[in-house]
Motif scaffolding. Sequence first.
Motif, PDB file in Angstrom:
ATOM      1  N   VAL A   8       0.846  -1.161  -0.056  1.00 48.11           N
ATOM      2  CA  VAL A   8      -0.062   0.146   0.069  1.00 48.11           C
ATOM      3  C   VAL A   8       0.943   1.168  -0.071  1.00 48.11           C
ATOM      4  O   VAL A   8       0.647   2.292  -0.770  1.00 48.11           O
ATOM      5  N   SER A   9       1.895   1.298   0.753  1.00 43.78           N
ATOM      6  CA  SER A   9       2.599   2.580   0.880  1.00 43.78           C
ATOM      7  C   SER A   9       3.473   2.739  -0.482  1.00 43.78           C
ATOM      8  O   SER A   9       3.784   3.958  -0.781  1.00 43.78           O
ATOM      9  N   ALA A  10       3.963   1.758  -1.065  1.00 44.02           N
ATOM     10  CA  ALA A  10       4.565   1.847  -2.535  1.00 44.02           C
ATOM     11  C   ALA A  10       3.608   2.370  -3.353  1.00 44.02           C
ATOM     12  O   ALA A  10       4.265   3.250  -4.393  1.00 44.02           O
ATOM     13  N   ARG A  11       2.251   2.053  -3.371  1.00 37.51           N
ATOM     14  CA  ARG A  11       1.143   2.351  -4.315  1.00 37.51           C
ATOM     15  C   ARG A  11       1.141   3.795  -4.174  1.00 37.51           C
ATOM     16  O   ARG A  11       0.948   4.621  -5.044  1.00 37.51           O
ATOM     17  N   ALA A  14       4.007   6.249  -5.201  1.00 37.59           N
ATOM     18  CA  ALA A  14       4.087   6.477  -6.547  1.00 37.59           C
ATOM     19  C   ALA A  14       3.132   7.022  -7.292  1.00 37.59           C
ATOM     20  O   ALA A  14       3.344   8.026  -8.217  1.00 37.59           O
ATOM     21  N   LEU A  15       1.906   6.638  -6.943  1.00 40.37           N
ATOM     22  CA  LEU A  15       0.735   7.392  -7.660  1.00 40.37           C
ATOM     23  C   LEU A  15       0.234   8.807  -6.999  1.00 40.37           C
ATOM     24  O   LEU A  15      -0.457   9.482  -7.815  1.00 40.37           O
ATOM     25  N   TYR A  20       0.247   4.983 -13.282  1.00 40.45           N
ATOM     26  CA  TYR A  20       0.635   3.661 -13.325  1.00 40.45           C
ATOM     27  C   TYR A  20       2.124   3.419 -13.944  1.00 40.45           C
ATOM     28  O   TYR A  20       2.497   2.420 -13.845  1.00 40.45           O
ATOM     29  N   SER A  21       2.204   4.109 -15.120  1.00 36.81           N
ATOM     30  CA  SER A  21       3.457   4.112 -15.865  1.00 36.81           C
ATOM     31  C   SER A  21       4.492   4.601 -14.999  1.00 36.81           C
ATOM     32  O   SER A  21       5.517   3.827 -15.077  1.00 36.81           O
ATOM     33  N   THR A  22       4.438   5.419 -14.127  1.00 40.62           N
ATOM     34  CA  THR A  22       5.591   5.856 -13.230  1.00 40.62           C
ATOM     35  C   THR A  22       5.619   4.816 -12.257  1.00 40.62           C
ATOM     36  O   THR A  22       6.906   4.404 -12.041  1.00 40.62           O
ATOM     37  N   TYR A  23       4.629   4.324 -11.731  1.00 41.47           N
ATOM     38  CA  TYR A  23       4.618   2.946 -10.894  1.00 41.47           C
ATOM     39  C   TYR A  23       5.397   1.887 -11.390  1.00 41.47           C
ATOM     40  O   TYR A  23       6.250   1.303 -10.602  1.00 41.47           O
ATOM     41  N   HIS A  24       5.105   1.496 -12.849  1.00 44.73           N
ATOM     42  CA  HIS A  24       5.827   0.432 -13.396  1.00 44.73           C
ATOM     43  C   HIS A  24       7.225   0.726 -13.400  1.00 44.73           C
ATOM     44  O   HIS A  24       7.928  -0.211 -13.448  1.00 44.73           O
ATOM     45  N   TRP A  80       1.125  -6.327 -12.131  1.00 47.31           N
ATOM     46  CA  TRP A  80      -0.286  -5.501 -11.724  1.00 47.31           C
ATOM     47  C   TRP A  80      -0.119  -4.301 -12.402  1.00 47.31           C
ATOM     48  O   TRP A  80      -0.998  -3.718 -13.093  1.00 47.31           O
ATOM     49  N   ALA A  81       1.141  -3.327 -12.166  1.00 49.79           N
ATOM     50  CA  ALA A  81       0.987  -2.143 -12.363  1.00 49.79           C
ATOM     51  C   ALA A  81       1.038  -2.207 -13.998  1.00 49.79           C
ATOM     52  O   ALA A  81       0.446  -1.112 -14.683  1.00 49.79           O
ATOM     53  N   HIS A  82       1.597  -3.129 -14.802  1.00 50.75           N
ATOM     54  CA  HIS A  82       1.481  -3.115 -16.229  1.00 50.75           C
ATOM     55  C   HIS A  82       0.354  -3.237 -16.763  1.00 50.75           C
ATOM     56  O   HIS A  82      -0.105  -2.607 -17.643  1.00 50.75           O
ATOM     57  N   ALA A  83      -0.712  -4.109 -16.131  1.00 50.11           N
ATOM     58  CA  ALA A  83      -1.873  -4.188 -16.373  1.00 50.11           C
ATOM     59  C   ALA A  83      -2.768  -3.001 -16.358  1.00 50.11           C
ATOM     60  O   ALA A  83      -3.624  -2.742 -17.143  1.00 50.11           O
TER      61      ALA A  83
END
Length: 620
Positions: A8-11, A14-15, A20-24, A80-83
């Motif tokens: 959760v903290s990583a999401r 990043a967001l 989601y592209s940045t997170y990926h 998951w981030a790629h999807a």
Amino acid sequence: MDITNFVVSARNQALLYGDYSTYHKQLAKKLLSCRKRLNISVKSRGKFNKKGDYSEVTSERIAEDHAYLHLILLTAERDWAHAMELKAVHSTDAKGIAGRTRIHIISRLNKAARIADRLVDLLSASSATGANNVDQLEAKAYAALLRGAENFERHNWEQCLKSYAVARIIYSALSSVKSPDTVKDLLSETIDPSIRYAAYQLKIPRTQAIPTIARKAFPSDSALTEQVNTLDSSLLKQSGADAQKDQAGASSAPQTIDWRSRKVKIEDAAIAVALASTEAATARLAERLASSDVVLPKEMAAAYDEVLIASQDAADVTKHAIDELKEEGVSQNDPRTQSLQITRTAVNYQMISWRIGRNRVLSGDHDGALLDSAPNTTRKAKKETEKEASAKKPKHEAPGRQIARLKEKVVLYDATLQSLDSIKELPGVAADEDLQKQLDATYKYFHALKSLSIARSHSLAGNSVNALALIKFALNECELSAAVLADQMSTAEDGAPLNIEVRNSDVQFLSNLLKGELQRSRALVEIDNIKAKSQSTGAKSNPPLVHRLFEYPAEGADLENLVSYPPKMEPIPVKPLFFDVAWNYIDYPGQAPAAAPKQEAQETEQATPKKKGWFGFGRG
């Protein structure tokens, strides 16, 4: 191991600054760093491992170093981030997400779910990994979350509902041992909307609350049930009514809602639960205000916070239900949409009403109409005010301090006026003429209070004319308001919590106060005019022009003030020459008698020889 917090903290991090592209991309960098740390990175021109790095992870390695656990989580999150990145890019397509794009998204989610299942299998060997019950439940909830996302894209609604039900029940149980804020976003933004949409596709009635739907869809797995009961045994044993009772804090949720002689049936269980919570908070507010512990305006305003939060939740739930119907393609003429629009207007009106009531409490007694009714900040200040009131010579407050407190009142009145304007923008309010008249009258009442506070500020600053104009304007506004509100039958009881409803007694009190302030302001203006006139008349008491001939009259000579008439006996400056002559004939003690001036002059002339020629030079 704290799997949930790691994900959760990583999401969120990043967001917060990207998508989601940045997170990926961040996950790819973190994954490379984790591989180098564990010495399992693929070298240049090395052999490609199709199964991925997570296949080399064993229970013993996780026990030795939790970095292997992070390696599995980062790999699953990357897929998951790629999807999600693909889904976000193609969400605006005219035909929607279909074809190869949809297959690609499902493939990424399936891979992420398989990796998460692998983690569940590894942690199930608790003796080898050292994972406790909480760690195993976190892994199962994470795997169910990813599997539910995959089934959602596959449109496999039954399996989707079961997966999200497992995730919701486990995360709800984990909230009792972990911080609720960690899983709050997951429940409100991802799990609950997905459960509601899957239930709609499965024709499950909307009257059932989401906790009830999740409890019914939870699989009959004895091992998983036992693990959940270890943390919270009440989650899987409650009935639907009990769940609503726990959430709403009331014995039963309302089935209908009344708004302007209309009665609407509540079909959404979430709205019913939110309304029940608002009613319970309102009852607690009345009890708290009736107690003797709450005496200061700020303490009374703090008692409104719970009602405002519950009202805001009801408004949010209603808006969410309307948005869901729009996404489902339901037209605006549908009876369900019409009922929800009326409910939305009712709950928003109630929320704004309590917000106005809180501002009224902060303003002081009689909505701040009295000058000394500004809110005290502390109990000590209130005690000092009471002591000064009981003393024979109360200590007067400085004008600057009084003006600052009046500014605070003006800010509260502005907030109230803005709230009244926002009510007029609610659906259906513009067509209700009676409600419009009532809102306009209420607006004039608070506008009169605002004008009164500004007028007092001008009066304290010495601008009596401005104060008189504002007081007259406030009285006109109050009289127009009283003409409308007098016909309205007030339903509020004495001592009830204040809200948007203005009683007739409040308007009459303000009207009588403004009439007295108007007479006072007129008297102050008359006194200022007399002072100004006396000052202009006093300018004529200057000395007459005959005594000011050395001054140039820039504004013209005052022909009515040439000389003093009738003449007065006044001293005049005279040079005392006779005193200098008489000094030669005065004998002072200790001195020789003074000789006659003529004889002395002759003697002096004889003793001095005469000079001849030019400048005393020449022949004798």
